[in-house]
Design an enzyme around this catalytic site. Structure first.
Site, PDB file in Angstrom:
ATOM      1  N   ASP A  21      12.036  -3.404  -8.991  1.00  0.00           N
ATOM      2  CA  ASP A  21      11.521  -4.227 -10.085  1.00  0.00           C
ATOM      3  C   ASP A  21      11.161  -5.706  -9.530  1.00  0.00           C
ATOM      4  O   ASP A  21      12.097  -6.102  -9.155  1.00  0.00           O
ATOM      5  CB  ASP A  21      13.715  -4.315 -10.252  1.00  0.00           C
ATOM      6  CG  ASP A  21      13.458  -4.824 -12.390  1.00  0.00           C
ATOM      7  OD1 ASP A  21      13.383  -4.245 -12.755  1.00  0.00           O
ATOM      8  OD2 ASP A  21      13.318  -6.302 -11.775  1.00  0.00           O
ATOM      9  N   ASP A 133       8.248  -4.005 -15.784  1.00  0.00           N
ATOM     10  CA  ASP A 133       8.394  -4.642 -14.224  1.00  0.00           C
ATOM     11  C   ASP A 133       8.985  -3.581 -13.614  1.00  0.00           C
ATOM     12  O   ASP A 133       8.954  -3.761 -12.380  1.00  0.00           O
ATOM     13  CB  ASP A 133       8.363  -5.730 -14.447  1.00  0.00           C
ATOM     14  CG  ASP A 133       9.884  -6.355 -14.557  1.00  0.00           C
ATOM     15  OD1 ASP A 133      10.355  -4.995 -14.976  1.00  0.00           O
ATOM     16  OD2 ASP A 133      10.244  -6.906 -14.039  1.00  0.00           O
ATOM     17  N   GLU A 134       9.696  -2.009 -13.978  1.00  0.00           N
ATOM     18  CA  GLU A 134      10.096  -1.774 -13.200  1.00  0.00           C
ATOM     19  C   GLU A 134       9.447   0.099 -13.286  1.00  0.00           C
ATOM     20  O   GLU A 134       9.097   0.697 -14.398  1.00  0.00           O
ATOM     21  CB  GLU A 134      10.917  -1.707 -14.238  1.00  0.00           C
ATOM     22  CG  GLU A 134      12.408  -0.824 -13.328  1.00  0.00           C
ATOM     23  CD  GLU A 134      13.298  -0.904 -14.408  1.00  0.00           C
ATOM     24  OE1 GLU A 134      13.334  -1.320 -15.254  1.00  0.00           O
ATOM     25  OE2 GLU A 134      14.349  -0.295 -14.543  1.00  0.00           O
TER      26      GLU A 134
END
Ligand code: TTP
Ligand code: MG
Length: 404
Positions: A21, A133-134
């Protein structure tokens, strides 16, 4: 059998799962193209117009968080606790207690995220992207428990060097423990939870960190005297099923560290959507249409970045108290046309115009994918969906509650 298939009745293999993340992702992207922002308090606002106090905080750099700025806070509130640098010049307010504010720029963040995705895909056999973003990585066939610390450090360095942002990484034998581990030492964190350590790692954590426990369930659990994951793990499962049904049994299992989900690559979405709530219902037609157009642009942009055509355009309108209406129109053939999405959304909205509205959404469906591949099975059976408690929409993207 596919790579993640398992014989019925066999125990879960010892998977090595990494959850990656990015740290304060939108702010990190802003720093990438504006290095002067490094080390500074940075706030990225959704619906923010430079110089005004409109919009809401999408994210804040850790320096800005130190002042109390956080995601989903009204931008005006953020400005109260952390004024703009440009505004404090000559005012007597200390310059080091002021920050930089930037508007959200999704196309740029998507391009940075695409670079990160490519890198993760090179370094792991199986990648499941959860949001911009993960991602979860199954790295079982790339490393082992002795070497995984080094593996993860190298992964972090590669993200920093090649993409230019920092990532926090959690490694564990299960997806849910890996996710918690990545959050444990943010920013720039690296936490490895080895098999056999999972229950001990989880025990002291707040019950809300357990997979499947959102703020509402956590509140109810607290009224039962259950505050930590360890207390949830030790609770009588029948009490939990009485109160929460099947989900009670599930969160009890997660709290004990049991989680036999495999990292499955994400299937093709059936639709792409965005939605956004007003802090208070609004009957102002200008604000309604304005918001609708922003959402339409966001959806069209997302479809474009994924090379997706759509044939149906729809809206969702939530009016007080919580009445949900949807309307949709299908076109003669698949298109990718942002103006059309906004135009159709506006026409569909006409019957609601100037009614009080709490929330709006725009959706495109009947998708066709440019590469002509068949949708994967994971699209149809996906037990891990809807897990974050932060309203992921069907394409796994967050919807932001805006304040205005
Ligand atoms: P997060 O990973 O939740 O947050 P973050 O990357 O900014 O910070 P960190 O992981 O270090 O805690 O979300 C990723 C991006 O999604 C974030 O940069 C901005 C966006 N976002 C919103 O737009 N609204 C929100 O409410 C949240 C939580 C995130
Ligand atoms: Mg993040």
């Amino acid at each position: 059998m596919g790579p993640s298939a398992r014989l019925p009745g066999t125990a879960a293999r010892d998977r090595i799962v990494a959850h990656v993340d990015m740290d304060c992702f939108y702010a990190a992207c802003e720093r990438l193209r504006e290095p002067a922002l490094r080390g500074e308090p940075v706030v990225v606002g959704m619906g923010y117009e430079p110089g005004t106090d409109s919009g809401a905080v999408a994210t804040a750099s850790y320096e800005a968080r130190a002042f109390g700025v956080e995601s989903a806070m009204a931008l005006s509130e953020a400005l109260d606790i952390l004024p703009r640098k440009v505004d404090v010049a000559g005012s007597g307010h200390p310059v080091d207690e002021a920050g930089f504010y930037r508007p959200v720029d999704m196309p740029f963040y998507e391009s940075v995220a695409a670079e990160a995705r490519t890198l993760l895909q090179e370094r792991a056999g199986t990648v499941r992207e959860v949001s911009i973003d993960e991602a979860y990585l199954d790295v079982t066939d790339r490393t082992d428990w002795e070497a995984v610390g080094t593996f993860a450090r190298e992964l972090k360095s590669a993200v920093a060097d090649e993409v230019g942002v920092t990532a926090s990484v959690g490694v564990a034998p299960t997806m849910s423990a890996a996710k918690i581990a990545s959050d444990h030492d943010k920013p720039d964190g690296l936490v490895v939870v080895e098999p056999g350590e999972v229950a001990d790692f989880l025990a002291p954590l707040d019950v809300e960190s357990v997979h499947g426990v959102g703020p509402v369930t956590a509140g109810e659990l607290r009224t039962l005297g259950i505050e930590t994951a360890g207390e949830l793990a030790a609770a009588d499962p029948s009490v939990l099923t009485d109160r929460f049904g099947e989900r009670g049994r599930q969160v009890h299992r997660f709290a004990r560290g049991a989680d036999d989900r495999d990292v499955e690559p994400r299937g093709r979405p059936k639709s792409l959507s965005r939605e956004s709530a007003f802090t208070e219902a609004t009957a102002d037609p200008d604000r309604q249409v304005d918001r609708l157009r922003t959402l339409a642009d966001g959806v069209a942009e997302r479809a474009k970045s994924r090379d997706v055509l759509y044939r149906t355009i729809g809206i969702k309108v939530v009016t007080p108290p919580f009445d949900v209406s949807t309307r949709a129109r299908s076109l003669p053939g698949p298109v990718a046309d942002g103006e059309l999405v906004a135009g159709v959304a506006e026409e569909l909205f006409a019957e609601f115009l100037a009614d009080p509205v709490r929330k709006l959404g725009v959706r495109v469906s009947n998708l066709s994918f440019a590469d002509g591949e068949q949708p994967s099975l994971a699209e149809w059976a996906d037990p891990a969906r809807g897990e974050t408690g932060r309203n992921p929409t069907d394409d796994g993207q967050r919807s932001l509650t805006e304040y205005d």
